[in-house]
Motif scaffolding. Structure first.
Motif, PDB file in Angstrom:
ATOM      1  N   PHE A  67       0.837  -1.202   0.000  1.00  0.00           N
ATOM      2  CA  PHE A  67       0.000   0.000   0.000  1.00  0.00           C
ATOM      3  C   PHE A  67       0.872   1.253   0.000  1.00  0.00           C
ATOM      4  O   PHE A  67       0.614   2.204  -0.755  1.00  0.00           O
ATOM      5  CB  PHE A  67      -0.916  -0.003   1.228  1.00  0.00           C
ATOM      6  N   GLN A  68       1.902   1.272   0.824  1.00  0.00           N
ATOM      7  CA  GLN A  68       2.778   2.440   0.897  1.00  0.00           C
ATOM      8  C   GLN A  68       3.552   2.651  -0.397  1.00  0.00           C
ATOM      9  O   GLN A  68       3.784   3.787  -0.824  1.00  0.00           O
ATOM     10  CB  GLN A  68       3.747   2.289   2.078  1.00  0.00           C
ATOM     11  N   LYS A  69       3.941   1.550  -1.022  1.00  0.00           N
ATOM     12  CA  LYS A  69       4.700   1.648  -2.265  1.00  0.00           C
ATOM     13  C   LYS A  69       3.834   2.154  -3.417  1.00  0.00           C
ATOM     14  O   LYS A  69       4.276   2.990  -4.224  1.00  0.00           O
ATOM     15  CB  LYS A  69       5.282   0.278  -2.619  1.00  0.00           C
ATOM     16  N   GLU A  70       2.602   1.669  -3.493  1.00  0.00           N
ATOM     17  CA  GLU A  70       1.745   1.964  -4.642  1.00  0.00           C
ATOM     18  C   GLU A  70       0.819   3.161  -4.431  1.00  0.00           C
ATOM     19  O   GLU A  70       0.386   3.795  -5.404  1.00  0.00           O
ATOM     20  CB  GLU A  70       0.889   0.730  -4.975  1.00  0.00           C
ATOM     21  N   ILE A  71       0.473   3.474  -3.176  1.00  0.00           N
ATOM     22  CA  ILE A  71      -0.511   4.530  -2.917  1.00  0.00           C
ATOM     23  C   ILE A  71       0.128   5.717  -2.192  1.00  0.00           C
ATOM     24  O   ILE A  71       0.265   6.791  -2.762  1.00  0.00           O
ATOM     25  CB  ILE A  71      -1.706   3.986  -2.104  1.00  0.00           C
ATOM     26  N   LYS A  72       0.508   5.541  -0.940  1.00  0.00           N
ATOM     27  CA  LYS A  72       1.100   6.650  -0.189  1.00  0.00           C
ATOM     28  C   LYS A  72       1.601   6.155   1.160  1.00  0.00           C
ATOM     29  O   LYS A  72       1.237   5.070   1.625  1.00  0.00           O
ATOM     30  CB  LYS A  72       0.075   7.760   0.045  1.00  0.00           C
ATOM     31  N   ILE A  73       2.411   6.961   1.809  1.00  0.00           N
ATOM     32  CA  ILE A  73       2.799   6.725   3.189  1.00  0.00           C
ATOM     33  C   ILE A  73       1.866   7.565   4.055  1.00  0.00           C
ATOM     34  O   ILE A  73       1.919   8.797   4.005  1.00  0.00           O
ATOM     35  CB  ILE A  73       4.265   7.107   3.446  1.00  0.00           C
ATOM     36  N   PRO A  74       1.003   6.948   4.836  1.00  0.00           N
ATOM     37  CA  PRO A  74       0.041   7.724   5.621  1.00  0.00           C
ATOM     38  C   PRO A  74       0.702   8.419   6.803  1.00  0.00           C
ATOM     39  O   PRO A  74       1.734   7.987   7.309  1.00  0.00           O
ATOM     40  CB  PRO A  74      -0.952   6.654   6.095  1.00  0.00           C
ATOM     41  N   LYS A  75       0.076   9.500   7.245  1.00  0.00           N
ATOM     42  CA  LYS A  75       0.570  10.200   8.429  1.00  0.00           C
ATOM     43  C   LYS A  75       0.053   9.553   9.705  1.00  0.00           C
ATOM     44  O   LYS A  75       0.783   9.388  10.674  1.00  0.00           O
ATOM     45  CB  LYS A  75       0.149  11.669   8.383  1.00  0.00           C
ATOM     46  N   ARG A  76      -1.233   9.171   9.692  1.00  0.00           N
ATOM     47  CA  ARG A  76      -1.871   8.611  10.898  1.00  0.00           C
ATOM     48  C   ARG A  76      -2.698   7.399  10.497  1.00  0.00           C
ATOM     49  O   ARG A  76      -3.548   7.478   9.605  1.00  0.00           O
ATOM     50  CB  ARG A  76      -2.744   9.652  11.603  1.00  0.00           C
ATOM     51  N   VAL A  77      -2.459   6.275  11.168  1.00  0.00           N
ATOM     52  CA  VAL A  77      -3.116   5.007  10.849  1.00  0.00           C
ATOM     53  C   VAL A  77      -3.972   4.566  12.030  1.00  0.00           C
ATOM     54  O   VAL A  77      -3.491   4.510  13.168  1.00  0.00           O
ATOM     55  CB  VAL A  77      -2.080   3.904  10.531  1.00  0.00           C
ATOM     56  N   LEU A  78      -5.219   4.242  11.753  1.00  0.00           N
ATOM     57  CA  LEU A  78      -6.132   3.740  12.777  1.00  0.00           C
ATOM     58  C   LEU A  78      -6.428   2.276  12.506  1.00  0.00           C
ATOM     59  O   LEU A  78      -6.784   1.895  11.388  1.00  0.00           O
ATOM     60  CB  LEU A  78      -7.445   4.537  12.761  1.00  0.00           C
ATOM     61  N   TYR A  79      -6.291   1.449  13.545  1.00  0.00           N
ATOM     62  CA  TYR A  79      -6.584   0.020  13.421  1.00  0.00           C
ATOM     63  C   TYR A  79      -7.538  -0.361  14.545  1.00  0.00           C
ATOM     64  O   TYR A  79      -7.113  -0.679  15.652  1.00  0.00           O
ATOM     65  CB  TYR A  79      -5.287  -0.779  13.499  1.00  0.00           C
ATOM     66  N   PRO A  80      -8.843  -0.340  14.292  1.00  0.00           N
ATOM     67  CA  PRO A  80      -9.796  -0.716  15.328  1.00  0.00           C
ATOM     68  C   PRO A  80      -9.994  -2.227  15.401  1.00  0.00           C
ATOM     69  O   PRO A  80      -9.821  -2.940  14.411  1.00  0.00           O
ATOM     70  CB  PRO A  80     -11.083  -0.019  14.878  1.00  0.00           C
ATOM     71  N   SER A  81     -10.345  -2.702  16.582  1.00  0.00           N
ATOM     72  CA  SER A  81     -10.638  -4.111  16.837  1.00  0.00           C
ATOM     73  C   SER A  81      -9.465  -5.030  16.480  1.00  0.00           C
ATOM     74  O   SER A  81      -9.631  -6.029  15.790  1.00  0.00           O
ATOM     75  CB  SER A  81     -11.891  -4.527  16.055  1.00  0.00           C
TER      76      SER A  81
END
Length: 217
Positions: A67-81
């Motif tokens: 995902f980071q290689k093809e789309i973007k490096i996110p600033k903030r990642v949320l992982y619920p549950s």
């Protein structure tokens, strides 16, 4: 379809020394020696989580890296549950990663390892800043319960085991389909910038190791 089923690679889930895993091996060894199963004390959830450590799946980490290689490096990642799965923490070392779970025992175990974890129902969680990536992996709640945590233009990466991807597909005014991550027969994954409706509506694909990427409008 079997090749599509998720298989954790050896070592991706490594129990802590002295944990329930070692106790189970001792019980099996005693049973082989004596032919009898010793009296078992079934540990409580609190006892299990007291010894638990976060788990990391290399299979998931590889998908997040793609995902980071093809789309973007996110600033903030949320992982619920997440329960004890902390794979995004390793996959996004340059991003702030927040794990939110309603289980206080899981949150405590994650925090013991220095992971930023919040104990809350995702519907009640009010972040100070919105996230530009949310991961939904078998979350056991409908996507809309967490939608308020994602900024406009932010991405949601989801599997369809609990039909979260299908829910987003059925709300085109709220979510824009972006891409699908497919596992390859020879190993690894491929990101294709389209989502096919037949994958979401065909129950045979529901348990496949496919990830769907949407953008919040």
């Amino acid at each position: 379809m079997r090749w599509l089923a998720r298989k954790l690679k050896p070592g991706s889930l490594t129990p802590e020394a002295g944990s329930w895993h070692d106790e189970a091996k001792e019980i099996l060894a005693a049973a082989k020696t004596t032919g009898e199963i010793p009296n078992l004390k079934i540990p409580s959830s609190k006892e299990i989580y007291a010894k638990a450590i976060p788990s990391f799946s290399q299979d998931l980490i590889d998908k997040y890296l793609l995902f980071q290689k093809e789309i973007k490096i996110p600033k903030r990642v949320l992982y619920p549950s997440p329960d004890l799965d902390a794979s995004p923490v390793r996959a996004f070392p340059n991003s702030q990663v927040v794990l939110v779970d309603i289980n206080p025992l899981a949150v405590e175990a994650l925090r013991r390892s220095g992971i930023e974890a919040v104990c809350s129902d995702i519907a009640d969680y009010k972040p100070e800043q919105l996230f530009d990536l949310m991961i939904l992996l078998n979350p056991a709640f409908v996507t809309e319960r967490a939608n308020h945590c994602v900024e406009t233009g932010g991405h949601i990466l989801s599997n369809n085991y609990h039909e979260n991807a299908l829910q987003m597909w059925n709300q085109p005014k709220t979510y824009e389909p972006v891409a699908t991550i497919f596992p390859l027969r020879e190993g690894g994954d491929r990101l294709i910038k389209e989502i096919k409706a037949e994958h979401l509506h065909n129950q045979d694909w529901a348990y496949a190791d496919l990830f769907y990427l949407f953008r919040k409008k």
